[in-house]
Design an enzyme around this catalytic site. Sequence first.
Site, PDB file in Angstrom:
ATOM      1  N   HIS A 172      46.631  42.818  37.477  1.00 49.98           N
ATOM      2  CA  HIS A 172      45.625  43.735  38.060  1.00 49.98           C
ATOM      3  C   HIS A 172      45.529  43.508  39.577  1.00 49.98           C
ATOM      4  O   HIS A 172      44.510  43.059  40.089  1.00 49.98           O
ATOM      5  CB  HIS A 172      44.296  43.436  37.354  1.00 49.98           C
ATOM      6  CG  HIS A 172      43.178  44.385  37.593  1.00 49.98           C
ATOM      7  ND1 HIS A 172      42.748  44.750  38.841  1.00 49.98           N
ATOM      8  CD2 HIS A 172      42.369  45.017  36.722  1.00 49.98           C
ATOM      9  CE1 HIS A 172      41.725  45.576  38.723  1.00 49.98           C
ATOM     10  NE2 HIS A 172      41.479  45.750  37.447  1.00 49.98           N
ATOM     11  N   GLU A 275      48.037  48.598  39.681  1.00 56.15           N
ATOM     12  CA  GLU A 275      48.181  47.577  38.641  1.00 56.15           C
ATOM     13  C   GLU A 275      49.404  47.834  37.756  1.00 56.15           C
ATOM     14  O   GLU A 275      49.657  48.973  37.356  1.00 56.15           O
ATOM     15  CB  GLU A 275      46.918  47.569  37.769  1.00 56.15           C
ATOM     16  CG  GLU A 275      45.644  47.452  38.592  1.00 56.15           C
ATOM     17  CD  GLU A 275      44.393  47.828  37.791  1.00 56.15           C
ATOM     18  OE1 GLU A 275      44.379  47.635  36.559  1.00 56.15           O
ATOM     19  OE2 GLU A 275      43.436  48.333  38.402  1.00 56.15           O
TER      20      GLU A 275
HETATM   21  C1  BG6 Z   1      40.454  48.748  36.294  1.00 54.16           C
HETATM   22  C2  BG6 Z   1      39.883  49.685  35.275  1.00 54.16           C
HETATM   23  O1  BG6 Z   1      41.703  48.309  35.849  1.00 54.16           O
HETATM   24  O2  BG6 Z   1      39.594  47.609  36.434  1.00 54.16           O
HETATM   25  C3  BG6 Z   1      38.471  50.105  35.707  1.00 54.16           C
HETATM   26  O3  BG6 Z   1      40.717  50.831  35.161  1.00 54.16           O
HETATM   27  C4  BG6 Z   1      37.617  48.856  35.904  1.00 54.16           C
HETATM   28  O4  BG6 Z   1      37.903  50.951  34.713  1.00 54.16           O
HETATM   29  C5  BG6 Z   1      38.303  47.942  36.903  1.00 54.16           C
HETATM   30  O5  BG6 Z   1      36.339  49.256  36.399  1.00 54.16           O
HETATM   31  C6  BG6 Z   1      37.559  46.636  37.170  1.00 54.16           C
HETATM   32  O6  BG6 Z   1      37.226  46.012  35.994  1.00 54.16           O
HETATM   33  P1  BG6 Z   1      36.364  44.677  36.003  1.00 54.16           P
HETATM   34  O7  BG6 Z   1      36.118  44.342  34.555  1.00 54.16           O
HETATM   35  O8  BG6 Z   1      37.161  43.641  36.722  1.00 54.16           O
HETATM   36  O9  BG6 Z   1      35.085  44.993  36.759  1.00 54.16           O
END
Ligand code: BG6
Length: 301
Positions: A172, A275
Amino acid sequence: MSNSELEKLNKKYGIGDQLIFSEGPGGFIVAEMRNPHAEATVALHGGHIMSFRPRDHEPVLWLSSNSHFKTGKAIRGGIPVCWPWFADHPTDQDKPAHGFVRAAVWSVSESEKLEDESTRLKLLIADSEETIKLWPHRFRLEMDCTLSDVLRVKLISTNTDNKPFMCAGALHSYFNISSISNILIKGLEGCRYIDKVDQGRRKIQDGAISVKSETDRIYLDTKADCIIEDSGMQRRIFISKNGSRTTVVWNPWIDKAGEMQDFGDGEYKGMVCVETVNADTDVISLAPGNTHTLESTIGLI
Ligand code: BG6
């Protein structure tokens, strides 16, 4: 964390001044990697790459100034590892978003200095009593990163159980940009995507992506490499991948970032996530003994 734990790690896996284990923010153990090509830091918490900077360049990865560095919480920025599900759990909203490994402590399994002065570090997490409560499967998950003038990250999933399982996953990556208004993301032109900020509608990408409001898109059936063109920093970040047919592009924009304690004021403007993912129709089915590698290489061109 005790000093003897650091001493043991440095003795077994440290490589001169190329790889040193030290106490990082929140008391987390951090591997500091430094070689003639670049530098990077990796937290054992989450198997999380926190920073990457090729020599003589600005950081390629973004890390929030307000990130939590707390047990049980994910670090905001760098490259969180999402696994074995992506986003919300498919059936149980009480389970942590993006799986459980990004907030768990990993261990070190290998380190190596390569001939061209690159540095390699491998971290590992496996099933435990805690993970079995969240996901009833035996597994081994490795994060193998090599630091040269580019950063190559492999996320290797192995089914060590006697029954098959399905796993999603993501590297990510949060990228450091001059300003969200200065960038174009190229590589996904003509791809189908799910628009999570427009009721999950299916759309087709028209041209390069410019982010002008909250953006949360799952691009489907794409093996394409991406480039973030940043006219402000006058540089191009490339993201190439293997073992993935899904790419997610995310920026929370002002309102959503404002609701997130771990985003500093206005910081959403200085980041974008592109990502490398296995999700949706690209969730991986692993038979006992089988392995899947999700791989991403990032750097500047
Ligand atoms: C992204 C998702 O990968 O991560 C989003 O598509 C999400 O929907 C974002 O809001 C962040 O997620 P988190 O759990 O780290 O706040």
